[in-house]
Scaffold this motif. Sequence first.
Motif, PDB file in Angstrom:
ATOM      1  N   TYR A 117       0.857  -1.185   0.000  1.00 55.00           N
ATOM      2  CA  TYR A 117       0.000   0.000   0.000  1.00 55.00           C
ATOM      3  C   TYR A 117       0.899   1.243   0.000  1.00 55.00           C
ATOM      4  N   TYR A 118       0.293   2.390  -0.254  1.00 54.49           N
ATOM      5  CA  TYR A 118       1.035   3.644  -0.270  1.00 54.49           C
ATOM      6  C   TYR A 118       0.367   4.643   0.673  1.00 54.49           C
ATOM      7  N   THR A 119       1.190   5.365   1.400  1.00 59.71           N
ATOM      8  CA  THR A 119       0.667   6.298   2.390  1.00 59.71           C
ATOM      9  C   THR A 119       0.046   7.525   1.741  1.00 59.71           C
ATOM     10  N   THR A 120      -0.895   8.113   2.471  1.00 57.02           N
ATOM     11  CA  THR A 120      -1.422   9.421   2.141  1.00 57.02           C
ATOM     12  C   THR A 120      -1.040  10.367   3.278  1.00 57.02           C
ATOM     13  N   ASN A 121      -1.270  11.644   3.086  1.00 55.01           N
ATOM     14  CA  ASN A 121      -0.972  12.620   4.141  1.00 55.01           C
ATOM     15  C   ASN A 121      -2.242  13.160   4.784  1.00 55.01           C
ATOM     16  N   SER A 122      -3.355  12.425   4.569  1.00 57.18           N
ATOM     17  CA  SER A 122      -4.629  12.834   5.135  1.00 57.18           C
ATOM     18  C   SER A 122      -5.485  11.606   5.421  1.00 57.18           C
ATOM     19  N   PRO A 123      -6.262  11.609   6.504  1.00 60.96           N
ATOM     20  CA  PRO A 123      -7.158  10.484   6.789  1.00 60.96           C
ATOM     21  C   PRO A 123      -8.463  10.544   6.010  1.00 60.96           C
ATOM     22  N   VAL A 124      -8.645  11.578   5.210  1.00 55.80           N
ATOM     23  CA  VAL A 124      -9.870  11.747   4.416  1.00 55.80           C
ATOM     24  C   VAL A 124      -9.566  11.334   2.985  1.00 55.80           C
ATOM     25  N   PHE A 125     -10.251  10.287   2.518  1.00 52.97           N
ATOM     26  CA  PHE A 125      -9.997   9.758   1.177  1.00 52.97           C
ATOM     27  C   PHE A 125     -11.064  10.267   0.213  1.00 52.97           C
ATOM     28  N   ASP A 126     -10.623  10.596  -0.985  1.00 47.92           N
ATOM     29  CA  ASP A 126     -11.531  11.043  -2.036  1.00 47.92           C
ATOM     30  C   ASP A 126     -12.510   9.920  -2.363  1.00 47.92           C
ATOM     31  N   GLN A 127     -13.809  10.183  -2.282  1.00 42.29           N
ATOM     32  CA  GLN A 127     -14.809   9.159  -2.515  1.00 42.29           C
ATOM     33  C   GLN A 127     -14.843   8.678  -3.962  1.00 42.29           C
ATOM     34  N   THR A 128     -14.225   9.414  -4.867  1.00 37.74           N
ATOM     35  CA  THR A 128     -14.167   8.987  -6.268  1.00 37.74           C
ATOM     36  C   THR A 128     -12.805   8.397  -6.625  1.00 37.74           C
ATOM     37  N   ASP A 129     -11.948   8.214  -5.624  1.00 38.00           N
ATOM     38  CA  ASP A 129     -10.627   7.635  -5.852  1.00 38.00           C
ATOM     39  C   ASP A 129     -10.721   6.127  -5.680  1.00 38.00           C
ATOM     40  N   PHE A 130     -10.643   5.395  -6.792  1.00 38.01           N
ATOM     41  CA  PHE A 130     -10.780   3.950  -6.737  1.00 38.01           C
ATOM     42  C   PHE A 130      -9.428   3.239  -6.655  1.00 38.01           C
ATOM     43  N   ASN A 131      -8.359   3.981  -6.452  1.00 40.39           N
ATOM     44  CA  ASN A 131      -7.061   3.371  -6.160  1.00 40.39           C
ATOM     45  C   ASN A 131      -6.989   3.146  -4.661  1.00 40.39           C
TER      46      ASN A 131
ATOM     47  N   GLN B  90       4.642   6.650   0.338  1.00 43.20           N
ATOM     48  CA  GLN B  90       5.641   5.748   0.885  1.00 43.20           C
ATOM     49  C   GLN B  90       5.053   4.338   0.985  1.00 43.20           C
ATOM     50  N   ARG B  91       5.901   3.331   0.815  1.00 30.59           N
ATOM     51  CA  ARG B  91       5.420   1.961   0.791  1.00 30.59           C
ATOM     52  C   ARG B  91       5.183   1.423   2.201  1.00 30.59           C
ATOM     53  N   VAL B  92       4.039   0.735   2.350  1.00 32.85           N
ATOM     54  CA  VAL B  92       3.665   0.064   3.592  1.00 32.85           C
ATOM     55  C   VAL B  92       3.213  -1.345   3.213  1.00 32.85           C
ATOM     56  N   PHE B  93       3.561  -2.330   4.030  1.00 32.72           N
ATOM     57  CA  PHE B  93       3.333  -3.731   3.687  1.00 32.72           C
ATOM     58  C   PHE B  93       2.214  -4.301   4.563  1.00 32.72           C
ATOM     59  N   VAL B  94       1.120  -4.691   3.911  1.00 33.18           N
ATOM     60  CA  VAL B  94      -0.049  -5.221   4.607  1.00 33.18           C
ATOM     61  C   VAL B  94      -0.121  -6.729   4.376  1.00 33.18           C
ATOM     62  N   SER B  95      -0.336  -7.478   5.442  1.00 34.02           N
ATOM     63  CA  SER B  95      -0.415  -8.933   5.340  1.00 34.02           C
ATOM     64  C   SER B  95      -1.276  -9.459   6.478  1.00 34.02           C
ATOM     65  N   HIS B  96      -1.357 -10.775   6.588  1.00 36.68           N
ATOM     66  CA  HIS B  96      -2.074 -11.414   7.682  1.00 36.68           C
ATOM     67  C   HIS B  96      -1.188 -12.497   8.295  1.00 36.68           C
ATOM     68  N   ILE B  97      -1.262 -12.613   9.588  1.00 37.42           N
ATOM     69  CA  ILE B  97      -0.526 -13.641  10.300  1.00 37.42           C
ATOM     70  C   ILE B  97      -1.496 -14.329  11.258  1.00 37.42           C
ATOM     71  N   GLY B  98      -1.736 -15.609  11.017  1.00 32.20           N
ATOM     72  CA  GLY B  98      -2.726 -16.321  11.805  1.00 32.20           C
ATOM     73  C   GLY B  98      -4.111 -15.718  11.693  1.00 32.20           C
ATOM     74  N   GLY B  99      -4.440 -15.154  10.529  1.00 36.14           N
ATOM     75  CA  GLY B  99      -5.734 -14.536  10.308  1.00 36.14           C
ATOM     76  C   GLY B  99      -5.849 -13.125  10.848  1.00 36.14           C
ATOM     77  N   ARG B 100      -4.795 -12.611  11.461  1.00 34.44           N
ATOM     78  CA  ARG B 100      -4.819 -11.262  12.039  1.00 34.44           C
ATOM     79  C   ARG B 100      -4.131 -10.272  11.105  1.00 34.44           C
ATOM     80  N   LEU B 101      -4.702  -9.094  10.993  1.00 33.66           N
ATOM     81  CA  LEU B 101      -4.188  -8.055  10.109  1.00 33.66           C
ATOM     82  C   LEU B 101      -2.852  -7.522  10.627  1.00 33.66           C
ATOM     83  N   GLN B 102      -1.883  -7.399   9.737  1.00 35.06           N
ATOM     84  CA  GLN B 102      -0.540  -6.931  10.093  1.00 35.06           C
ATOM     85  C   GLN B 102      -0.116  -5.812   9.142  1.00 35.06           C
ATOM     86  N   VAL B 103       0.490  -4.751   9.705  1.00 41.63           N
ATOM     87  CA  VAL B 103       1.004  -3.628   8.916  1.00 41.63           C
ATOM     88  C   VAL B 103       2.450  -3.384   9.315  1.00 41.63           C
ATOM     89  N   ARG B 104       3.347  -3.347   8.311  1.00 43.09           N
ATOM     90  CA  ARG B 104       4.771  -3.139   8.580  1.00 43.09           C
ATOM     91  C   ARG B 104       5.317  -2.020   7.688  1.00 43.09           C
TER      92      ARG B 104
END
Length: 249
Positions: free
Chosen positions: A175-189, A210-224
Amino acid sequence: MRLILFFTFLIFIQGCEKTSTSNCSNVRTFQVYSNSPVLVGQTIEFGFPEVGGYRTYRWIGPNFYDDQYPSDSIVNAEFKNEGWYYLNLNSLDGDCQRIDSVYIDILFEQGSPSCSTTNNTVSYNNMSTDIYTNVQKLVEPIFSQKALKSSSIGTDLSIIFHTNWRNKEPEDGIYYTTNSPVFDQTDFNYNKLFVTVTKSSIYWSSVADQRVFVSHIGGRLQVRYCDLIMGGNNGQSYTTRASGNIIEQ
């Protein structure tokens, strides 16, 4: 002379009929093709073979796609390009039509971070390390977005996902970071998220792209993430680099 003209006309008519029949056969038997699935950033290729003769093609698809060529390519694929592409083909000299479609599936880039960080720990280049003991996955109430949230002594952490994931589980990938917690409702990326932490009485937020790595470990969401640049402000501007490994508990 008239006899010669008659045979010339007859050959012409037979040739047109043969061409028209051949075109219609092509319209009926040729198949739509694509290179789906495609990774984000790769080139999408799809189309229908050339049937010959007097014909028209019309493609329509996601993100206002509209084209009149038999085949096409879209470079640097994004999630907004994912979906059904519909073809309307008319062979006018044979008076035949083909309506068809193809689904283009866009997949996340896959990868692993270059650093190794202890579970539920975030370290900084110019601040103390944070250890989190209660990481919750929820729809946070302020922005109504899916998030991983936790608090520790003197710090609050939130990782907020694109609106697409509000009611479903985020997929694994880069995934890629944004600089705001508000996402454009017409942004389908929707391979985007926002990282924020309040620490040392300073509100810190991720710098975009910036690159962020999303995965699952034992069914639990992980972000690195590694050396994630974050900006802070409490009346004065600051910068830090954070490396984290956050796992749903």
